[in-house]
Structure formats: structure tokens, C-alpha cells
Design a protein around this motif. Structure first.
Motif, PDB file in Angstrom:
ATOM      1  N   ARG A  12      48.567  46.241  43.642  1.00  0.00           N
ATOM      2  CA  ARG A  12      47.978  44.667  43.609  1.00  0.00           C
ATOM      3  C   ARG A  12      48.955  43.860  43.078  1.00  0.00           C
ATOM      4  O   ARG A  12      49.040  42.535  43.319  1.00  0.00           O
ATOM      5  N   ARG A  38      43.615  32.844  36.405  1.00  0.00           N
ATOM      6  CA  ARG A  38      43.881  33.080  37.704  1.00  0.00           C
ATOM      7  C   ARG A  38      44.552  31.474  38.355  1.00  0.00           C
ATOM      8  O   ARG A  38      43.839  30.562  37.933  1.00  0.00           O
ATOM      9  N   THR A  68      41.636  40.052  36.063  1.00  0.00           N
ATOM     10  CA  THR A  68      40.489  40.962  36.010  1.00  0.00           C
ATOM     11  C   THR A  68      41.278  42.091  35.310  1.00  0.00           C
ATOM     12  O   THR A  68      42.383  42.144  34.981  1.00  0.00           O
ATOM     13  N   GLU A  76      40.556  45.833  36.243  1.00  0.00           N
ATOM     14  CA  GLU A  76      40.441  47.175  36.806  1.00  0.00           C
ATOM     15  C   GLU A  76      41.507  48.016  36.429  1.00  0.00           C
ATOM     16  O   GLU A  76      41.378  49.290  36.014  1.00  0.00           O
TER      17      GLU A  76
HETATM   18  C1  9G3 Z   1      43.888  39.084  41.121  1.00  0.00           C
HETATM   19  C2  9G3 Z   1      43.690  37.590  41.303  1.00  0.00           C
HETATM   20  C3  9G3 Z   1      42.461  37.180  41.508  1.00  0.00           C
HETATM   21  C4  9G3 Z   1      41.415  37.778  41.624  1.00  0.00           C
HETATM   22  C5  9G3 Z   1      41.560  39.375  41.690  1.00  0.00           C
HETATM   23  C6  9G3 Z   1      42.713  39.918  41.320  1.00  0.00           C
HETATM   24  C7  9G3 Z   1      39.014  38.182  42.177  1.00  0.00           C
HETATM   25  C8  9G3 Z   1      40.309  40.181  41.729  1.00  0.00           C
HETATM   26  C9  9G3 Z   1      37.942  40.224  42.282  1.00  0.00           C
HETATM   27  C10 9G3 Z   1      37.445  40.593  40.921  1.00  0.00           C
HETATM   28  C11 9G3 Z   1      36.780  41.963  41.164  1.00  0.00           C
HETATM   29  C12 9G3 Z   1      35.721  42.214  39.766  1.00  0.00           C
HETATM   30  C13 9G3 Z   1      35.864  42.586  37.745  1.00  0.00           C
HETATM   31  C14 9G3 Z   1      34.866  41.835  37.256  1.00  0.00           C
HETATM   32  C15 9G3 Z   1      33.711  41.665  38.584  1.00  0.00           C
HETATM   33  C16 9G3 Z   1      34.868  41.047  39.624  1.00  0.00           C
HETATM   34  N1  9G3 Z   1      40.095  37.336  41.879  1.00  0.00           N
HETATM   35  N2  9G3 Z   1      39.106  39.469  41.916  1.00  0.00           N
HETATM   36  O1  9G3 Z   1      40.518  41.465  41.571  1.00  0.00           O
HETATM   37  F1  9G3 Z   1      45.154  39.647  40.767  1.00  0.00           F
HETATM   38 CL1  9G3 Z   1      45.222  36.850  40.814  1.00  0.00          CL
HETATM   39  O2  9G3 Z   1      37.862  40.254  39.985  1.00  0.00           O
HETATM   40  N3  9G3 Z   1      36.574  42.219  38.640  1.00  0.00           N
END
Ligand code: 9G3
Length: 564
Positions: free
Chosen positions: A85, A140, A109, A111
């Protein structure tokens, strides 16, 4: 808390640049101030309200069996490179270097962080299932932060992650979280819907968004007026059965349509309706140019194209690509007599078109009386169009309506996307390594606070629901220069605090009008007004929501509020 010392800079006027009511009121009620675009300080009043929202989230997470923890915002780039990512996300991912030049991400986030933790610490199936959560600041770099904390660049999120042996386990974790989310948003007195959603870049199949209904919401929900069907319009399925008209089929004919490149121009020029037109749009689908057809009165849904064609990347072809592939600008593109190695996928509605109109792949020309199947071939039909108001609900009950929504929660079945990317496996009962099956569950805590204000205010200010009001009671000495008013106010204030209530006491030597305006802005549900009848021990108890005012003795008022 006495207002003579409380740091709550209220504003009389609506600040410029605040376009929605929650943003305006959070500034005017002295709850927050902006430091930079999309970056805010929560002042004492706002912080108290935010912690009340947080506390409800925390209680429901704990009740659901999730364990609270806390992860860093500074995340090693290596983890994001392992998950792929680091490249996938562009400027939205805030990045920094430490003094040694090592790269880090500011966590949007978690993960990667939590999966690497579980990878290193969880060995056996006996240790699963696990569910951990945190309430933590996320970063973000939104290109256009707006609407206050509804779309900020630094915000508070509760993010929870579940770890199961298999997909049945994940289904259970998902349902547990789904129910916990319903509890949270009910306890916050929000009018919300859980809607089927698109998992986007997260992968996995099931996902639901929790949407607070609001005209300023950036998402559109398609819901049925005859059932509990509700879905983000990005993925709302269409399973309308189309009937063919019985009109006689005529021979296809080319027609000169000078400078009529859009559906409106063609229908006006040919004096026909959009439902007889076939809109042809060229897409780059994972590198393969593909013609997508939808009926003229429908819109192509790119997310559905991605799902129907099992593609990773779908993008509208450029004008040059369209010219090269079809020999015409986009406005006159069509499926008739095109090279057979160009796949044509059509929405189900196109199949029922009789004597249709489509571009002739020639500048200023269309075909009339076109018959799908007879005059052009379709590789496959599918569900490619965005659902519309008035469509029958996909579950067969009722009709589709649209409503804007603010996404305050999002639950995902991640599956093994991250555990495989980062090698998080466990030894199953047969002693074999298997990837851990994950789910992730988010609530925008600061966004939820703003959503509560969107749904709980009137023309004078915020009207907090009892459970999350920053204070339980607002005591006002209307004329603080009047000794007995100030004294009685203080007595009531002290008695209520001793009884464990969270009390705001307006002891300021301000005019009554200023005090009432501030009290209406701040929106504490119950107010005790100590005024002219203080000498007789009589006070007014005012309900902020209904405006009802009752005269009681100070002791009756205290007894009523403390339940004694
Ligand atoms: C990134 C950036 C922005 C993002 C993400 C990654 C949204 C990203 C989706 C999530 C999924 C879940 C855990 C809690 C519930 C939501 N915007 N998402 O993965 F690098 Cl810059 O955040 N994450």
C-alpha cells in the motif's frame, strides 16, 4: 465548572468558510478552533462532548468482547511496502522521515501495524479468535478538507480488528460488531441506516457503511420505501426485468445527426426519447479496452463495471483511445461493425431495446432502428448501471428512494488479504499453518460528534441528547451582580455537583441576553435559571429542547435533577 473561568469562546456571528450547521455551531459554541485546513483543536467544551461519544463507543466495544489497546501513529514504511500500500496510496498518505532518513507513514489506518503485531505474537488456533480496538488519531491528507471535522486531515477514529481461524469465525465477529454499531448509533440518538457498501481497495466481500441521514452527506443511499433494503448507490444492485415493446422491428439505417454528440442532443434532434438510445462508452479495464453499453436514460456505474468484470482497475478511455479504437470521438461511439476483438458488455436494459439509436462510429452520424443481437453482438449482459429513484427495490418490495448520508462507520470482512500479505498465519488443529481471517471495523468518532450536531440543533444552537451532553445541567445566575441570585445559584451548583452531576454554572457578570444566547448555543439539555424570585427561593427549570419553563423551589429543582 464556572463560566467565569471556563475557556469557551462563543461567537455571535457565523464564521465565514463554515458551510454546514455542525461546523458553524462547533465554532460558535466555542467547542473547537481550526489550526490549519482540516486540522482542529478541541477546546474544553468540545473535548468533553467528544469524550462522551468516545465513552459510548468504548462501552459497546468492550461489551462486544473487543480488547482496547493503543497503536502508534508513526508507522514504519516497511510494513506498508510489505502490504503493497506504500505505492498504492498517493498523496493522501502522509509520510515523513526520521532523523536517520528512515521513511514512515502517519497512520491513516492500522491494518499493517496490527497484522504485523498478531503475526509476531499469535501462534496457535487456541489463541483465536481475538478482537482488538483502539481510539486514536488518524491522518489522511485530503485534497479538499471541508465541513469541519466531517472531512478533516487529522481526526479521531475507533478502529477495531478481528482475527479468526476461518470465515465462519469472521462471520460471527462481523455480526457481533454489526450489532455493537447499531447499539452505538442508537445510544447516540442518530437517525442512521446500515447500508451495503463497496469494499473498494480493502478487498474482501461483505461490507456495510453506517450512514447518518443528512442532506449534507457526501454519500447517496438507495433505500426501499417498502422494505429495509438500503445500499450505497455505488453498489446498489439493479435486477429490474425489462419488457420489450411490441413495435415492428425496422431495418437499421444511418442518419445524419450533425453535432449531436450527447443523448440530449440526439433525442432532441431525432425527436425521440433517451430510453430508445444506447450509450456506448469505452473503458480501460485492467488494460483491455472494453465497450460498455447502457440505455440512454441510465448512467454507467464504474464500480459495478469493476465487479462485473472482476477487474482491479477501471478507467474511462481517453478521447484519443476512443478515436484510435473506434475511429470517432466519444459522442458518436457505438457497437455496430466494430473490430471483433473489442469486447462489448451491455447492461440488461439494453437487451430489451427495440429500434434503438446508437453512435455510428462516424462524426455526426448515428444508426436508427438498431436491434441488439441482430445489428451488433454483445459479449455478455450484466448489471452495469447506477440504480435510480423509482426503480423497483432489488428485494422486490417497494420502490427505490435516494437519501444523502454521512458515513460514520464502516465494517469490512477483510478475509486473508493482509494476513497473507504480511504472513500472519496460525497453526491449525492439524498442525498446519493457515492464514488468519480478519475483519476491520471503523467509527469516525469526531465525525460522529459532528453528525450528532447535524441532527440535534435548532435555530438557537446545539440541542444535546441527554446521554452525550457535555454537562448534565446548566445553572445560570441571571444577574450575577445581584447577591442573592449569585448565592442561590452557587448553592444549587454545589448541591448538584455533590450529587455527582456534571454542572456548568454561569456566574459571569454579563447581561441576561448574552447569557441566554450562550446557553442556547452550548445546548445543555436542562437549565436552572436563578432570577428575580431568588429571594423567595424560586427558580425556573428550562428544557432546552422543548423550551418549556417551570417555576420550582430551588430544593424541588435539585431533588428532581438528583432523583432524591
Ligand atoms: C490509506 C489512506 C487512506 C485510507 C486508507 C489507507 C480509507 C484506508 C479504508 C480503511 C479501512 C478500515 C480500519 C478501520 C475501518 C476502516 N482511507 N481506508 O485503508 F493509506 Cl491515505 O481505513 N480501516
Amino acid at each position: 465548572m464556572k463560566q467565569s473561568t471556563f475557556f469557551v469562546p462563543t461567537l455571535r456571528d457565523t464564521p465565514s468558510g463554515a458551510d454546514i450547521i455542525s461546523h458553524q455551531l462547533m465554532l460558535r459554541a466555542g467547542m473547537m478552533r481550526q489550526n490549519a485546513a482540516g486540522v482542529y483543536s478541541f477546546l474544553p467544551l468540545g473535548w468533553k462532548a467528544l469524550r462522551k461519544v468516545e465513552q459510548i463507543v468504548r462501552e459497546e466495544m468492550d461489551k462486544a468482547g473487543a480488547q482496547e489497546m493503543f497503536m502508534p501513529s508513526i508507522q514504519p514504511a516497511e510494513l506498508w511496502k510489505e502490504s503493497g500500500r506504500w505505492e498504492a496510496y498517493g498523496e493522501e498518505l502522509m509520510r515523513l522521515k526520521d532523523r536517520h532518513g528512515r521513511e514512515f507513514a502517519l497512520g491513516p489506518t492500522h491494518e499493517e501495524v496490527i497484522t504485523s503485531l498478531v503475526r509476531d505474537e499469535v501462534r496457535s488456533y487456541k489463541e483465536l479468535p481475538k478482537m482488538m480496538y483502539q481510539i486514536q488519531t488518524k491522518f489522511r491528507d485530503e485534497r479538499r478538507p471541508r465541513f469541519g471535522v466531517l472531512r478533516g486531515r487529522e481526526f479521531l477514529m475507533k478502529d477495531c480488528y478481528s482475527f479468526d481461524r476461518d470465515f465462519e469465525g469472521l462471520d460471527q465477529s462481523y455480526m457481533t460488531m454489526y450489532e455493537a454499531y447499531n447499539n452505538v448509533f442508537q445510544r447516540l440518538h442518530l437517525n442512521f441506516r446500515a447500508v451495503k457498501a463497496d469494499s473498494g481497495a480493502m478487498g474482501g466481500k461483505d461490507t456495510h457503511e453506517f450512514m447518518v441521514l443528512s442532506d449534507i452527506g457526501e454519500d447517496t443511499i438507495a433505500y426501499s420505501d417498502g422494505s429495509d433494503f438500503a445500499a450505497n448507490i455505488e453498489i446498489a444492485p439493479v435486477n429490474t426485468v425489462y419488457s420489450q415493446s411490441g413495435e415492428a422491428r425496422e431495418e437499421m439505417a444511418k442518419v445524419h445527426t450533425p453535432a449531436a454528440g450527447s443523448i440530449d442532443e440526439v433525442t432532441a434532434f431525432l425527436q425521440t426519447e433517451a430510453s430508445r438510445c444506447i450509450k456506448s462508452m469505452l473503458f480501460d479495464v485492467d488494460g483491455t479496452l472494453t465497450l460498455i453499453l447502457v440505455r440512454g436514460d441510465h448512467d454507467v456505474n464504474e464500480i459495478k463495471v469493476k465487479h462485473e468484470l472482476h477487474a482491479e482497475h477501471v478507467e474511462l478511455a481517453s478521447e484519443e483511445q476512443t478515436k484510435a479504437a473506434l475511429g470517432t470521438p466519444p459522442g458518436f461511439a457505438g457497437p455496430v461493425s466494430i473490430s471483433s476483438d473489442l469486447p462489448v458488455h451491455a447492461d440488461h436494459a439494453v437487451e430489451a431495446v427495440v429500434n434503438g439509436i446508437c453512435g455510428a462510429n462516424e462524426q455526426d452520424y448515428h444508426f436508427q432502428h438498431v436491434q441488439p443481437g441482430r445489428d451488433f453482438t454483445v459479449t455478455a449482459y450484466g448489471d452495469f448501471r447506477t440504480i435510480q429513484e423509482g426503480d423497483p427495490s432489488p428485494d422486490g418490495k417497494g420502490t427505490i428512494r435516494f437519501k444523502e448520508g454521512i458515513e460514520v462507520g464502516h465494517v469490512f470482512k477483510l478475509g486473508t488479504k493482509y494476513s497473507e500479505a504480511l504472513g500472519a498465519t496460525y497453526l491449525n488443529e492439524q498442525g498446519r499453518a493457515a492464514p488468519i481471517v480478519m475483519g476491520s471495523y471503523g467509527i469516525g468518532v469526531s465525525r460522529t460528534l459532528a453528525a450528532v450536531i447535524e441532527q440535534h440543533h435548532d435555530e438557537n444552537g446545539i440541542v444535546w441528547p441527554e446521554d452525550i451532553a457535555p454537562f448534565d445541567v446548566h445553572v445560570i445566575a441571571i444577574n450575577a451582580k445581584q447577591e442573592e441570585q449569585l448565592k442561590l445559584g452557587e448553592d444549587i451548583y454545589e448541591q448538584l455537583r455533590r450529587a455527582g452531576l456534571d454542572v456548568l454554572f454561569d456566574d459571569r457578570p454579563e447581561r441576561a441576553g448574552v447569557k441566554f444566547k450562550d446557553a442556547d448555543l452550548i445546548g445543555i439539555p436542562v437549565r436552572i435559571q436563578v432570577g428575580k424570585r431568588a429571594a423567595e427561593g424560586i427558580v425556573e427549570v428550562k428544557n432546552r429542547r422543548t423550551g418549556e419553563v417551570r417555576e420550582l423551589s430551588a430544593s424541588e429543582a435539585v431533588a428532581e435533577l438528583t432523583g432524591k
